[in-house]
Design an enzyme around this catalytic site. Structure first.
Site, PDB file in Angstrom:
ATOM      1  N   CYS A 193      -5.997  10.425  10.648  1.00 40.91           N
ATOM      2  CA  CYS A 193      -6.755   8.866  10.339  1.00 40.91           C
ATOM      3  C   CYS A 193      -8.232   8.932  10.259  1.00 40.91           C
ATOM      4  CB  CYS A 193      -6.154   8.011  11.628  1.00 40.91           C
ATOM      5  SG  CYS A 193      -6.946   8.174  13.195  1.00 40.91           S
TER       6      CYS A 193
ATOM      7  N   GLU B 270      -3.630   3.643   5.951  1.00 40.63           N
ATOM      8  CA  GLU B 270      -3.772   4.483   7.049  1.00 40.63           C
ATOM      9  C   GLU B 270      -2.992   5.715   6.713  1.00 40.63           C
ATOM     10  OE1 GLU B 270      -2.041   2.831  10.519  1.00 40.63           O
ATOM     11  OE2 GLU B 270      -0.186   2.068   9.665  1.00 40.63           O
TER      12      GLU B 270
ATOM     13  N   HIS C 290      -7.068   5.862  17.065  1.00 39.68           N
ATOM     14  CA  HIS C 290      -6.598   5.577  15.481  1.00 39.68           C
ATOM     15  C   HIS C 290      -7.401   4.574  15.116  1.00 39.68           C
ATOM     16  CE1 HIS C 290      -3.613   5.494  12.223  1.00 39.68           C
ATOM     17  NE2 HIS C 290      -3.312   4.297  12.370  1.00 39.68           N
TER      18      HIS C 290
END
Length: 294
Positions: free
Chosen positions: A110, A181, A169
Protein backbone atom coordinates in the site's frame (compact mmCIF):
# COMPACT_ATOMS: atom_id res chain seq x y z
CA UNK A 1 19.24 2.62 15.01
CA UNK A 2 17.41 -0.60 15.59
CA UNK A 3 14.68 -0.41 12.97
CA UNK A 4 14.93 -3.95 11.65
CA UNK A 5 12.68 -6.12 9.52
CA UNK A 6 12.50 -8.66 12.32
CA UNK A 7 11.07 -6.04 14.67
CA UNK A 8 8.57 -4.96 12.03
CA UNK A 9 7.42 -8.54 11.60
CA UNK A 10 7.07 -9.08 15.35
CA UNK A 11 5.04 -5.88 15.65
CA UNK A 12 2.74 -6.82 12.80
CA UNK A 13 2.21 -10.33 14.12
CA UNK A 14 1.38 -9.02 17.57
CA UNK A 15 -1.18 -6.64 16.11
CA UNK A 16 -2.86 -9.44 14.19
CA UNK A 17 -2.34 -7.70 10.86
CA UNK A 18 -2.49 -10.24 8.05
CA UNK A 19 -1.73 -8.05 5.07
CA UNK A 20 0.30 -5.20 6.47
CA UNK A 21 1.77 -2.59 4.15
CA UNK A 22 3.80 -0.74 6.75
CA UNK A 23 7.22 -2.25 6.30
CA UNK A 24 10.52 -0.55 5.75
CA UNK A 25 12.72 -0.88 2.64
CA UNK A 26 15.35 -3.60 2.75
CA UNK A 27 18.34 -4.45 0.63
CA UNK A 28 16.41 -7.27 -1.02
CA UNK A 29 13.92 -4.81 -2.48
CA UNK A 30 16.23 -3.30 -5.07
CA UNK A 31 14.66 -4.28 -8.39
CA UNK A 32 12.83 -1.10 -9.29
CA UNK A 33 10.59 -0.33 -12.26
CA UNK A 34 9.81 3.38 -11.80
CA UNK A 35 7.77 3.78 -14.98
CA UNK A 36 5.87 0.53 -15.15
CA UNK A 37 2.87 1.46 -17.31
CA UNK A 38 2.87 -1.30 -19.90
CA UNK A 39 0.15 -2.00 -22.39
CA UNK A 40 -0.82 -5.09 -20.38
CA UNK A 41 -1.22 -2.95 -17.30
CA UNK A 42 -3.44 -0.48 -19.09
CA UNK A 43 -5.51 -3.29 -20.57
CA UNK A 44 -6.06 -4.69 -17.09
CA UNK A 45 -7.20 -1.36 -15.69
CA UNK A 46 -10.79 -1.29 -14.54
CA UNK A 47 -13.00 1.61 -15.62
CA UNK A 48 -13.59 4.40 -13.13
CA UNK A 49 -10.06 4.86 -11.81
CA UNK A 50 -9.54 8.57 -12.31
CA UNK A 51 -10.15 11.90 -10.63
CA UNK A 52 -13.83 11.52 -9.73
CA UNK A 53 -14.52 14.90 -8.09
CA UNK A 54 -13.45 18.53 -8.59
CA UNK A 55 -11.36 20.70 -6.30
CA UNK A 56 -8.05 18.85 -6.00
CA UNK A 57 -4.70 20.44 -6.75
CA UNK A 58 -2.88 19.62 -9.97
CA UNK A 59 -0.33 17.64 -7.94
CA UNK A 60 -3.05 15.59 -6.24
CA UNK A 61 -4.76 14.87 -9.56
CA UNK A 62 -1.44 13.76 -11.04
CA UNK A 63 -0.92 11.43 -8.05
CA UNK A 64 -4.35 9.88 -8.60
CA UNK A 65 -3.61 9.21 -12.24
CA UNK A 66 -0.18 7.80 -11.45
CA UNK A 67 -1.73 5.36 -8.97
CA UNK A 68 -4.45 4.45 -11.46
CA UNK A 69 -1.81 3.71 -14.09
CA UNK A 70 -0.73 0.77 -11.95
CA UNK A 71 -4.11 -1.02 -11.88
CA UNK A 72 -3.60 -4.72 -12.48
CA UNK A 73 -0.09 -4.78 -10.99
CA UNK A 74 0.34 -7.33 -8.19
CA UNK A 75 0.09 -6.47 -4.53
CA UNK A 76 3.33 -7.81 -3.05
CA UNK A 77 4.41 -7.47 0.59
CA UNK A 78 7.19 -4.88 0.73
CA UNK A 79 6.79 -3.99 -2.94
CA UNK A 80 7.63 -0.46 -4.05
CA UNK A 81 10.34 0.20 -1.45
CA UNK A 82 13.44 -0.05 -3.59
CA UNK A 83 16.06 2.69 -3.93
CA UNK A 84 13.76 4.53 -6.34
CA UNK A 85 9.94 4.67 -6.44
CA UNK A 86 8.43 1.90 -8.54
CA UNK A 87 7.35 -1.71 -8.45
CA UNK A 88 9.74 -4.24 -6.88
CA UNK A 89 9.65 -7.91 -6.00
CA UNK A 90 8.26 -8.48 -2.52
CA UNK A 91 8.88 -11.00 0.21
CA UNK A 92 6.96 -13.44 2.37
CA UNK A 93 4.90 -11.98 5.20
CA UNK A 94 5.23 -14.61 7.95
CA UNK A 95 1.72 -13.77 9.15
CA UNK A 96 0.02 -14.32 5.76
CA UNK A 97 0.24 -17.59 3.77
CA UNK A 98 -1.17 -15.77 0.75
CA UNK A 99 2.16 -13.93 0.46
CA UNK A 100 4.21 -17.08 -0.29
CA UNK A 101 4.47 -16.11 -3.97
CA UNK A 102 5.22 -12.43 -3.33
CA UNK A 103 9.01 -12.83 -3.84
CA UNK A 104 8.16 -13.78 -7.45
CA UNK A 105 5.66 -10.98 -8.03
CA UNK A 106 6.64 -7.51 -9.21
CA UNK A 107 4.35 -5.01 -7.54
CA UNK A 108 3.54 -2.73 -4.63
CA UNK A 109 2.32 -2.83 -1.08
CA UNK A 110 0.00 0.00 0.00
CA UNK A 111 2.67 2.52 0.95
CA UNK A 112 4.81 1.56 -2.03
CA UNK A 113 1.94 2.53 -4.33
CA UNK A 114 1.39 5.83 -2.50
CA UNK A 115 5.13 6.56 -2.67
CA UNK A 116 5.14 5.93 -6.42
CA UNK A 117 2.03 8.05 -7.04
CA UNK A 118 3.37 11.15 -5.32
CA UNK A 119 6.89 10.72 -6.70
CA UNK A 120 5.41 10.74 -10.19
CA UNK A 121 3.25 13.75 -9.34
CA UNK A 122 5.96 15.90 -7.74
CA UNK A 123 9.16 14.66 -9.34
CA UNK A 124 10.53 14.05 -5.84
CA UNK A 125 10.52 11.02 -3.55
CA UNK A 126 8.57 12.84 -0.85
CA UNK A 127 6.73 9.84 0.66
CA UNK A 128 9.42 7.18 1.01
CA UNK A 129 8.84 4.97 4.04
CA UNK A 130 5.90 3.06 5.41
CA UNK A 131 2.22 3.91 5.75
CA UNK A 132 2.70 5.33 9.24
CA UNK A 133 5.46 7.71 8.16
CA UNK A 134 3.41 8.82 5.15
CA UNK A 135 0.45 9.62 7.39
CA UNK A 136 2.68 11.74 9.64
CA UNK A 137 4.78 13.24 6.83
CA UNK A 138 5.91 16.86 6.98
CA UNK A 139 4.20 17.23 3.58
CA UNK A 140 0.76 16.84 5.17
CA UNK A 141 -1.16 20.11 4.85
CA UNK A 142 -4.52 19.03 6.33
CA UNK A 143 -5.93 16.23 8.47
CA UNK A 144 -9.43 14.79 8.62
CA UNK A 145 -10.81 12.62 11.41
CA UNK A 146 -12.61 9.33 10.91
CA UNK A 147 -15.81 10.98 12.13
CA UNK A 148 -15.73 13.42 9.20
CA UNK A 149 -16.10 10.59 6.71
CA UNK A 150 -15.46 11.40 3.06
CA UNK A 151 -17.36 14.72 3.09
CA UNK A 152 -14.34 17.07 3.20
CA UNK A 153 -12.02 14.85 1.15
CA UNK A 154 -10.63 15.64 -2.28
CA UNK A 155 -9.05 13.35 -4.88
CA UNK A 156 -5.45 12.60 -3.95
CA UNK A 157 -6.06 12.62 -0.20
CA UNK A 158 -4.65 9.60 1.61
CA UNK A 159 -7.01 7.42 3.66
CA UNK A 160 -5.44 5.49 6.54
CA UNK A 161 -6.28 2.58 8.83
CA UNK A 162 -4.73 1.74 12.20
CA UNK A 163 -4.16 3.30 15.59
CA UNK A 164 -2.28 6.40 16.67
CA UNK A 165 1.30 6.14 15.41
CA UNK A 166 0.43 2.66 14.17
CA UNK A 167 -1.01 3.16 10.69
CA UNK A 168 -0.85 -0.14 8.78
CA UNK A 169 -2.77 0.57 5.56
CA UNK A 170 -3.07 3.59 3.28
CA UNK A 171 -4.89 4.30 0.02
CA UNK A 172 -5.45 7.15 -2.47
CA UNK A 173 -8.89 8.77 -2.57
CA UNK A 174 -10.47 9.21 -6.02
CA UNK A 175 -13.65 11.03 -5.04
CA UNK A 176 -17.26 9.79 -5.11
CA UNK A 177 -16.58 7.35 -2.27
CA UNK A 178 -13.92 5.43 -4.25
CA UNK A 179 -10.22 4.80 -3.68
CA UNK A 180 -7.33 3.04 -5.40
CA UNK A 181 -5.23 0.74 -3.24
CA UNK A 182 -2.73 -2.08 -3.07
CA UNK A 183 -4.72 -4.11 -0.57
CA UNK A 184 -3.32 -7.56 0.23
CA UNK A 185 -1.34 -10.51 -1.10
CA UNK A 186 -3.05 -12.50 -3.83
CA UNK A 187 -4.75 -9.42 -5.29
CA UNK A 188 -3.81 -6.64 -7.70
CA UNK A 189 -3.86 -2.84 -7.41
CA UNK A 190 -7.59 -2.13 -7.48
CA UNK A 191 -10.39 0.40 -7.15
CA UNK A 192 -12.45 -0.12 -3.99
CA UNK A 193 -15.29 1.51 -2.11
CA UNK A 194 -13.94 3.53 0.80
CA UNK A 195 -14.16 1.50 4.02
CA UNK A 196 -15.08 3.81 6.90
CA UNK A 197 -15.62 1.08 9.50
CA UNK A 198 -13.19 -0.98 11.53
CA UNK A 199 -9.98 0.86 12.41
CA UNK A 200 -10.31 3.60 9.79
CA UNK A 201 -8.26 6.42 11.31
CA UNK A 202 -8.93 9.37 9.01
CA UNK A 203 -7.24 11.00 6.05
CA UNK A 204 -4.50 13.50 5.19
CA UNK A 205 -3.87 15.90 2.34
CA UNK A 206 -0.40 16.07 0.82
CA UNK A 207 1.22 19.28 -0.39
CA UNK A 208 3.89 19.69 -3.05
CA UNK A 209 7.47 18.52 -3.00
CA UNK A 210 9.09 21.51 -1.33
CA UNK A 211 9.37 21.90 2.44
CA UNK A 212 8.79 25.26 4.09
CA UNK A 213 11.11 26.80 6.67
CA UNK A 214 13.31 23.73 6.81
CA UNK A 215 10.60 21.55 8.36
CA UNK A 216 10.84 17.84 7.57
CA UNK A 217 9.80 14.54 9.12
CA UNK A 218 11.84 11.57 10.24
CA UNK A 219 10.71 8.01 9.63
CA UNK A 220 11.49 4.67 11.23
CA UNK A 221 11.65 3.72 14.90
CA UNK A 222 14.43 4.02 17.50
CA UNK A 223 16.47 6.40 15.33
CA UNK A 224 19.36 8.10 17.14
CA UNK A 225 20.88 11.52 16.54
CA UNK A 226 24.58 12.15 17.15
CA UNK A 227 26.94 14.87 18.35
CA UNK A 228 28.82 14.69 15.05
CA UNK A 229 27.77 13.47 11.58
CA UNK A 230 29.00 9.99 12.37
CA UNK A 231 27.44 6.89 13.90
CA UNK A 232 30.54 6.44 16.05
CA UNK A 233 30.08 9.80 17.80
CA UNK A 234 28.09 10.16 21.01
CA UNK A 235 24.34 9.70 20.83
CA UNK A 236 22.13 12.68 21.70
CA UNK A 237 18.47 11.62 21.56
CA UNK A 238 16.28 8.88 20.10
CA UNK A 239 13.20 9.34 17.90
CA UNK A 240 10.95 6.42 18.79
CA UNK A 241 8.73 7.08 15.78
CA UNK A 242 8.17 9.58 12.95
CA UNK A 243 8.90 13.09 14.26
CA UNK A 244 8.68 16.56 12.74
CA UNK A 245 12.07 18.28 12.88
CA UNK A 246 13.66 21.51 11.69
CA UNK A 247 16.83 21.18 9.60
CA UNK A 248 19.18 24.14 9.24
CA UNK A 249 21.76 22.64 6.89
CA UNK A 250 23.22 19.38 5.53
CA UNK A 251 26.67 18.10 4.61
CA UNK A 252 28.47 15.08 3.20
CA UNK A 253 30.18 13.08 5.96
CA UNK A 254 30.27 9.42 7.04
CA UNK A 255 28.74 6.94 4.57
CA UNK A 256 25.95 5.05 6.33
CA UNK A 257 24.32 1.80 5.21
CA UNK A 258 21.02 1.04 6.94
CA UNK A 259 17.59 -0.39 6.08
CA UNK A 260 18.62 -1.01 2.48
CA UNK A 261 19.94 2.51 1.84
CA UNK A 262 23.45 3.97 1.45
CA UNK A 263 23.93 7.71 1.97
CA UNK A 264 26.72 10.01 3.13
CA UNK A 265 24.46 13.03 3.68
CA UNK A 266 23.78 14.22 7.24
CA UNK A 267 21.41 16.95 8.46
CA UNK A 268 21.86 19.28 11.42
CA UNK A 269 18.89 19.66 13.80
CA UNK A 270 19.33 22.98 15.63
CA UNK A 271 16.58 22.25 18.16
CA UNK A 272 18.49 19.15 19.31
CA UNK A 273 22.03 20.38 18.59
CA UNK A 274 22.55 17.07 16.88
CA UNK A 275 23.07 15.38 13.52
CA UNK A 276 20.96 12.72 11.82
CA UNK A 277 21.73 10.66 8.72
CA UNK A 278 19.51 11.69 5.80
CA UNK A 279 18.51 8.04 5.44
CA UNK A 280 15.95 8.67 8.17
CA UNK A 281 14.67 12.00 6.82
CA UNK A 282 11.64 11.95 4.52
CA UNK A 283 12.72 13.11 1.07
CA UNK A 284 15.49 12.55 -1.46
CA UNK A 285 19.00 11.54 -0.41
CA UNK A 286 20.16 15.16 -0.66
CA UNK A 287 17.32 17.37 0.61
CA UNK A 288 15.95 19.98 -1.74
CA UNK A 289 16.05 23.56 -0.50
CA UNK A 290 18.36 22.83 2.45
CA UNK A 291 21.71 24.69 2.35
CA UNK A 292 25.08 23.01 2.73
CA UNK A 293 26.61 23.46 6.16
CA UNK A 294 29.59 25.82 6.29
Amino acid sequence: MQHTLARARRTLAAAGILAACAIVPTAQLSVAAPHMTTGATRAAAAPGCDVLAPGASATAEAAVRAACSQLGIWYTWGGGHGPQPGATYGQVDPTDPASNDDPHRLGFDCSGLVRYAYAQATGQDILAGNANSQYYSSHVTARFSAAQGTGPLLPGDLLAWGGDNGIHHIAVYLGAGKMVEARQSGTHVMVSDVRLGGDYNGAVRIGGGSNQNGNFSTWGTDVWTHVEPSTTSARVNKFTGPTRVKISCQKHAQLVESDGYRNDAWSYLPDYRAWITNIYIQGPAWLDGVPTCA
